[in-house]
Design a protein around this motif. Structure first.
Motif, PDB file in Angstrom:
ATOM      1  N   PRO A   8      -1.655  10.448  -6.483  1.00 59.85           N
ATOM      2  CA  PRO A   8      -2.838  10.128  -7.284  1.00 59.85           C
ATOM      3  C   PRO A   8      -3.886  11.225  -7.184  1.00 59.85           C
ATOM      4  CG  PRO A   8      -2.858   8.872  -5.250  1.00 59.85           C
ATOM      5  CD  PRO A   8      -1.542   9.600  -5.279  1.00 59.85           C
ATOM      6  N   ALA A   9      -4.727  11.333  -8.187  1.00 59.98           N
ATOM      7  CA  ALA A   9      -5.830  12.300  -8.170  1.00 59.98           C
ATOM      8  C   ALA A   9      -7.035  11.746  -7.436  1.00 59.98           C
ATOM      9  CB  ALA A   9      -6.217  12.706  -9.593  1.00 59.98           C
ATOM     10  N   THR A  10      -7.220  10.422  -7.510  1.00 57.77           N
ATOM     11  CA  THR A  10      -8.336   9.766  -6.825  1.00 57.77           C
ATOM     12  C   THR A  10      -7.849   8.466  -6.219  1.00 57.77           C
ATOM     13  OG1 THR A  10      -9.041   8.611  -8.830  1.00 57.77           O
ATOM     14  CG2 THR A  10     -10.076  10.744  -8.382  1.00 57.77           C
ATOM     15  N   ILE A  11      -8.539   8.014  -5.201  1.00 62.37           N
ATOM     16  CA  ILE A  11      -8.306   6.714  -4.580  1.00 62.37           C
ATOM     17  C   ILE A  11      -9.657   6.011  -4.487  1.00 62.37           C
ATOM     18  CG2 ILE A  11      -7.604   5.483  -2.495  1.00 62.37           C
ATOM     19  CD1 ILE A  11      -5.234   6.633  -3.896  1.00 62.37           C
ATOM     20  N   ALA A  12      -9.850   5.011  -5.327  1.00 66.95           N
ATOM     21  CA  ALA A  12     -11.080   4.205  -5.293  1.00 66.95           C
ATOM     22  C   ALA A  12     -12.342   5.071  -5.322  1.00 66.95           C
ATOM     23  CB  ALA A  12     -11.080   3.300  -4.068  1.00 66.95           C
ATOM     24  N   GLY A  13     -12.342   6.132  -6.133  1.00 68.73           N
ATOM     25  CA  GLY A  13     -13.505   6.993  -6.240  1.00 68.73           C
ATOM     26  C   GLY A  13     -13.471   8.206  -5.335  1.00 68.73           C
ATOM     27  N   TYR A  14     -12.561   8.237  -4.364  1.00 74.74           N
ATOM     28  CA  TYR A  14     -12.397   9.414  -3.516  1.00 74.74           C
ATOM     29  C   TYR A  14     -11.484  10.414  -4.241  1.00 74.74           C
ATOM     30  CZ  TYR A  14     -14.309   6.800   0.463  1.00 74.74           C
ATOM     31  OH  TYR A  14     -15.117   6.089   1.308  1.00 74.74           O
ATOM     32  N   ARG A  15     -12.012  11.591  -4.534  1.00 73.97           N
ATOM     33  CA  ARG A  15     -11.208  12.617  -5.189  1.00 73.97           C
ATOM     34  C   ARG A  15     -10.383  13.340  -4.125  1.00 73.97           C
ATOM     35  NH1 ARG A  15     -11.933  14.643 -10.183  1.00 73.97           N
ATOM     36  NH2 ARG A  15     -14.064  13.862 -10.276  1.00 73.97           N
ATOM     37  N   LEU A  16      -9.068  13.372  -4.307  1.00 74.45           N
ATOM     38  CA  LEU A  16      -8.168  13.927  -3.309  1.00 74.45           C
ATOM     39  C   LEU A  16      -8.104  15.444  -3.426  1.00 74.45           C
ATOM     40  CD1 LEU A  16      -5.268  11.299  -3.449  1.00 74.45           C
ATOM     41  CD2 LEU A  16      -7.430  11.238  -2.194  1.00 74.45           C
ATOM     42  N   ALA A  17      -8.109  16.117  -2.257  1.00 76.53           N
ATOM     43  CA  ALA A  17      -8.077  17.578  -2.236  1.00 76.53           C
ATOM     44  C   ALA A  17      -6.708  18.117  -1.851  1.00 76.53           C
ATOM     45  CB  ALA A  17      -9.130  18.107  -1.260  1.00 76.53           C
ATOM     46  N   ALA A  18      -5.970  17.403  -0.994  1.00 73.98           N
ATOM     47  CA  ALA A  18      -4.667  17.875  -0.523  1.00 73.98           C
ATOM     48  C   ALA A  18      -3.947  16.723   0.138  1.00 73.98           C
ATOM     49  CB  ALA A  18      -4.838  19.037   0.453  1.00 73.98           C
TER      50      ALA A  18
ATOM     51  N   ALA B 186      -9.837  11.291   5.955  1.00 72.86           N
ATOM     52  CA  ALA B 186      -8.392  11.151   5.755  1.00 72.86           C
ATOM     53  C   ALA B 186      -8.133   9.793   5.120  1.00 72.86           C
ATOM     54  CB  ALA B 186      -7.655  11.271   7.077  1.00 72.86           C
ATOM     55  N   ILE B 187      -7.523   9.787   3.943  1.00 70.85           N
ATOM     56  CA  ILE B 187      -7.208   8.555   3.214  1.00 70.85           C
ATOM     57  C   ILE B 187      -5.744   8.217   3.471  1.00 70.85           C
ATOM     58  CG2 ILE B 187      -7.205   7.388   0.994  1.00 70.85           C
ATOM     59  CD1 ILE B 187      -9.944   8.278   1.700  1.00 70.85           C
ATOM     60  N   LYS B 188      -5.507   7.071   4.108  1.00 65.27           N
ATOM     61  CA  LYS B 188      -4.144   6.627   4.397  1.00 65.27           C
ATOM     62  C   LYS B 188      -3.751   5.565   3.382  1.00 65.27           C
ATOM     63  CE  LYS B 188      -5.100   7.359   9.305  1.00 65.27           C
ATOM     64  NZ  LYS B 188      -4.099   8.324   9.718  1.00 65.27           N
ATOM     65  N   VAL B 189      -2.783   5.857   2.546  1.00 63.56           N
ATOM     66  CA  VAL B 189      -2.333   4.943   1.501  1.00 63.56           C
ATOM     67  C   VAL B 189      -1.029   4.291   1.956  1.00 63.56           C
ATOM     68  CG1 VAL B 189      -1.700   4.714  -0.924  1.00 63.56           C
ATOM     69  CG2 VAL B 189      -3.400   6.412  -0.246  1.00 63.56           C
ATOM     70  N   ILE B 190      -1.055   2.967   2.062  1.00 64.00           N
ATOM     71  CA  ILE B 190       0.090   2.214   2.554  1.00 64.00           C
ATOM     72  C   ILE B 190       1.190   2.169   1.496  1.00 64.00           C
ATOM     73  CG2 ILE B 190       0.826   0.018   3.548  1.00 64.00           C
ATOM     74  CD1 ILE B 190      -1.197   1.567   5.224  1.00 64.00           C
ATOM     75  N   ARG B 191       2.423   2.217   1.952  1.00 66.68           N
ATOM     76  CA  ARG B 191       3.557   2.168   1.034  1.00 66.68           C
ATOM     77  C   ARG B 191       3.551   0.880   0.218  1.00 66.68           C
ATOM     78  NH1 ARG B 191       9.002   3.922   4.172  1.00 66.68           N
ATOM     79  NH2 ARG B 191       9.797   2.989   2.263  1.00 66.68           N
ATOM     80  N   PRO B 192       3.951   0.941  -1.063  1.00 59.68           N
ATOM     81  CA  PRO B 192       3.928  -0.269  -1.900  1.00 59.68           C
ATOM     82  C   PRO B 192       4.775  -1.397  -1.334  1.00 59.68           C
ATOM     83  CG  PRO B 192       4.231   1.710  -3.252  1.00 59.68           C
ATOM     84  CD  PRO B 192       4.349   2.143  -1.818  1.00 59.68           C
ATOM     85  N   GLU B 193       5.887  -1.067  -0.648  1.00 63.40           N
ATOM     86  CA  GLU B 193       6.749  -2.116  -0.108  1.00 63.40           C
ATOM     87  C   GLU B 193       6.003  -2.991   0.891  1.00 63.40           C
ATOM     88  OE1 GLU B 193       9.392   1.625  -0.285  1.00 63.40           O
ATOM     89  OE2 GLU B 193       7.273   1.118  -0.342  1.00 63.40           O
ATOM     90  N   PHE B 194       5.150  -2.364   1.702  1.00 63.81           N
ATOM     91  CA  PHE B 194       4.375  -3.136   2.660  1.00 63.81           C
ATOM     92  C   PHE B 194       3.306  -3.965   1.959  1.00 63.81           C
ATOM     93  CE2 PHE B 194       6.107   0.162   5.431  1.00 63.81           C
ATOM     94  CZ  PHE B 194       6.493  -0.578   6.527  1.00 63.81           C
ATOM     95  N   GLY B 195       2.707  -3.394   0.920  1.00 62.04           N
ATOM     96  CA  GLY B 195       1.668  -4.115   0.206  1.00 62.04           C
ATOM     97  C   GLY B 195       2.174  -5.374  -0.470  1.00 62.04           C
ATOM     98  N   GLU B 196       3.471  -5.462  -0.724  1.00 60.60           N
ATOM     99  CA  GLU B 196       4.040  -6.647  -1.361  1.00 60.60           C
ATOM    100  C   GLU B 196       4.316  -7.764  -0.367  1.00 60.60           C
ATOM    101  OE1 GLU B 196       7.497  -5.169  -3.284  1.00 60.60           O
ATOM    102  OE2 GLU B 196       6.396  -4.060  -4.833  1.00 60.60           O
TER     103      GLU B 196
ATOM    104  N   ALA C  38      -3.950  -3.326  -5.202  1.00 59.11           N
ATOM    105  CA  ALA C  38      -2.522  -3.238  -5.493  1.00 59.11           C
ATOM    106  C   ALA C  38      -1.786  -2.430  -4.434  1.00 59.11           C
ATOM    107  CB  ALA C  38      -2.305  -2.624  -6.881  1.00 59.11           C
ATOM    108  N   GLN C  39      -2.432  -1.405  -3.892  1.00 58.81           N
ATOM    109  CA  GLN C  39      -1.854  -0.587  -2.828  1.00 58.81           C
ATOM    110  C   GLN C  39      -2.918  -0.412  -1.739  1.00 58.81           C
ATOM    111  OE1 GLN C  39      -0.026   2.931  -4.325  1.00 58.81           O
ATOM    112  NE2 GLN C  39       1.149   3.343  -2.480  1.00 58.81           N
ATOM    113  N   PRO C  40      -2.778  -1.097  -0.605  1.00 60.90           N
ATOM    114  CA  PRO C  40      -3.816  -1.024   0.431  1.00 60.90           C
ATOM    115  C   PRO C  40      -4.003   0.395   0.950  1.00 60.90           C
ATOM    116  CG  PRO C  40      -2.266  -2.815   0.865  1.00 60.90           C
ATOM    117  CD  PRO C  40      -1.670  -1.991  -0.228  1.00 60.90           C
TER     118      PRO C  40
END
Length: 634
Positions: free
Chosen positions: A23-33, A55-65, A99-101
């Protein structure tokens, strides 16, 4: 999720460019790398609006389900946000319901201990002592928040210029809840588990002390104390065999060997670990952060400190394009004014009650002289007017600020009582029209005068009839009143007798329940007459003994208070307490210690801890006495 950075020392290896599926952004946080990936998901670099890296940690979709994972993840994030230690990476933001924690922690510009040892070999003894002393302080804060890390390993320890940082505390507990851990998804590293954890027994803060000893051995020797290989082989050695400490320096032997005791009771406390570090070396208070690490490792910190910024930080605000002159643009906080179509466009407006249009000059249809109105007047709406006489009504019952309704009239029309009537004759076009207008106005004046007189006579007569026929009765239904009655002050407003003050309610009688064996993973509902443990941990319940080793106020609005040793609990004492907590670690309870319980359903309770199950018991439970005051918070 393993750390904030991947292995490697160059900037190109540390800060990976975003790929097409990132993703390019996460909840308004613009990702740099992208910083790395692990069993839990991916880690990205971003910035706060003030420019601090995170540091933005995005949980795998499988766990979010998995609903149980989400419940535990939300619980652990809430606890982690209370952890504010010098040697932890604080959680500053999170979304556990999307949708994705994801969660955001402070970015630490330094390699993980795992990366540093792989790239540069074992650390010197002085650096290991400083490392373990800082990690012990971090565990002291983490355990104080009611969290057991469960996954303390070299990749979850970052090496910053001013000391170590422990990250990802509590996330493994959420991962344990999902069935994905048994279907090819690896969470955690078996080489750094404790014997009780590997055997599936109760996890306590002592579990983290065992992992701390393993981290110390790895940092000093450059290899895990129980070797490497298949997971089941490593776990077997952890449970049944002694560690290989042949490459651990002598000054570290007592520290490492005591932490790696098989029996959790034989392991040192966090405070004792710090004392062991200070005994081995007097310089273990992290006083010299500029040179506590070897120079090759310090050079890796410099690389990571030069974090790339995103294209625009923070994301620029969206600016609406300049609109052409016309009605004001819609604003979610400003009510939109009804627009009036130009002549010839849109449906023909319906005149308000009691008003009849004349098609001879306006083009709108003429209502029947005695037809009942079909649409109430709309305050503020302007109706087209022709050259015929107009009547403007103002109703005192209308609120201030509304425009008066302009209405067209018809001979014989009588305005409702209470309205003021203003005649505004338009200039005539010919002599015949002037005569007709005067005649109509004269007839209208006489009609209004007669109708007004009749109204007041009938009104007074109705009052007398009503007063004579039905005496005032507070229990009888209220008669219909005219709109003007809405502004008539009540008896209380006119200075009548004040309402009686409510009688204070007596405190509810206590219900006492003795020697309840509350099993780990079970809950109590204080509203139940038969207060018995029931299986399950869920936020809809009122008090649970969570498998993480703490009491939890599960219901929405529920609170706990741990009373001081020797403090006598009572309903009055619990009502006066404000030292609220969402959960209380079981390790803080001793025989006779009491906990005040306030539920979101209005009940209050007092739990008295009497003891815990023995080590050889097939189940883990605590024995408690509970006193319940139902509906005591109202």
């Amino acid at each position: 999720m393993s750390g904030q950075q991947p292995s490697g020392g160059s900037a190109s290896q540390v800060f990976q460019p975003l790929s097409a599926d990132d993703p390019a952004t996460i909840a308004g946080y613009r990702l740099a790398a992208k910083l790395g990936a692990g069993g839990m998901g991916k880690v990205y670099l971003s910035y706060t609006p003030g420019g601090r890296p995170v540091a933005i940690k995005v949980i795998r979709p499988e766990f979010g389900e998995d609903p149980e994972f989400r419940r535990r993840f939300a619980q652990e994030v809430q606890s982690a946000q209370r952890v504010q230690g010098l040697f932890t990476a604080p959680v500053i933001d999170a979304d556990t319901k999307g949708a994705q924690p994801w969660l955001a922690t402070a970015y630490v510009p330094g390699p993980s201990l795992a990366d540093a040892v792989v790239a540069h070999g074992a650390l010197p003894v002085e650096a290991v002592l400083l490392l373990i002393a800082g990690m012990a302080e971090a565990l002291h804060v983490i355990h104080g928040a009611g969290i057991v890390h469960r996954d303390l390993k070299p990749s979850n320890v970052l090496l910053a210029a001013d000391g170590p940082r422990v990250i990802d505390f509590g996330i493994a507990y959420a991962a344990d809840a999902t069935s994905l851990t048994g279907s090819g998804v690896t969470i955690g590293t078996p080489s750094f588990m404790a014997p009780e954890q590997a055997a599936g027994r109760r996890v306590t803060p002592a579990t983290d002390i065992f992992a701390l000893g393993q981290v110390a051995a790895f940092a000093a020797a450059g290899a895990p104390a129980f070797g490497e290989g298949t997971s089941h082989g490593v776990l077997y050695r952890i449970v049944h065999e002694e560690p290989d400490l042949s490459r651990v320096p002598e000054r570290l032997m007592e520290l490492v060997s005591r932490c790696l005791a098989k029996d959790p009771e034989a392991r040192p406390s966090v405070a004792e670990v710090i004392e062991l570090c200070q005994t081995a070396n007097a310089e273990t208070v992290l006083r010299r952060p500029e040179d506590w690490l070897p120079s090759p490792v310090a050079a890796d910190i410099t690389v990571r400190a030069a974090a790339p910024a995103p294209a625009q930080t923070p994301p620029p605000p969206t600016t609406a394009p300049t609109a052409a002159p016309g009605p004001a643009a819609y604003s979610p906080t400003t009510p939109a004014a009804p627009s009036t179509p130009p002549p010839g466009f849109g449906p023909a407006p319906t005149p308000p009650p009691g008003q009849y249009a004349d098609t001879s000059q306006t083009g709108y249809p003429l209502q029947a002289p005695h037809a009942q109105p079909t649409q109430p007047a709309h305050p503020g709406r302007q109706y087209p007017s022709g050259p015929q006489p107009q009547v403007q009504h103002q109703n005192p019952a209308h609120t201030s600020g509304q425009f008066p309704v302009q209405a067209q009239t018809h001979p014989g029309h009588v305005p409702p009582p209470g309205q003021q009537t203003h005649l505004t004759p338009t200039p005539p076009k010919r002599r015949g029209g002037r005569i007709a207008a005067i005649a109509i106005a004269a007839a209208l004046v006489f009609a209004i005068a007669g109708a007004g007189a009749a109204y007041y006579v009938l009104k007074d007569d109705g009052k007398e009839t009503q007063n004579n026929a039905s005496p005032t009765n507070s229990t009888s239904p209220k008669a219909e009143t005219s709109p003007d009655a809405a502004d008539t002050p009540s008896a209380d407003d006119k200075g009548g007798e004040p309402a009686a003050e409510p009688t204070p309610q007596a405190d509810p009688e206590p219900a006492e329940y003795k020697s309840i064996n509350l099993t780990e993973g079970y809950h109590l509902t204080l509203g139940d007459e038969d207060l018995r443990p029931q299986d399950g941990e869920d936020q809809g319940y009122e008090l649970s003994y969570d498998s993480g080793g703490y009491l939890d106020a599960e219901s929405e609005g529920g609170k706990l208070v741990l009373l001081d040793p020797g403090q006598a609990g009572s309903l009055a004492a619990c009502r006066a307490e404000t030292r609220f907590a969402q959960n209380i670690p079981v390790e803080k309870l001793s025989k006779g210690r009491q906990v005040c319980i306030t539920t979101g359903t209005g009940h209050m309770g007092l739990l008295t801890y009497q003891g815990h199950s023995s080590e050889d018991s097939p189940s883990t439970y605590m024995t408690v006495d509970v006193t319940v005051w139902r509906n005591a918070t109202g």
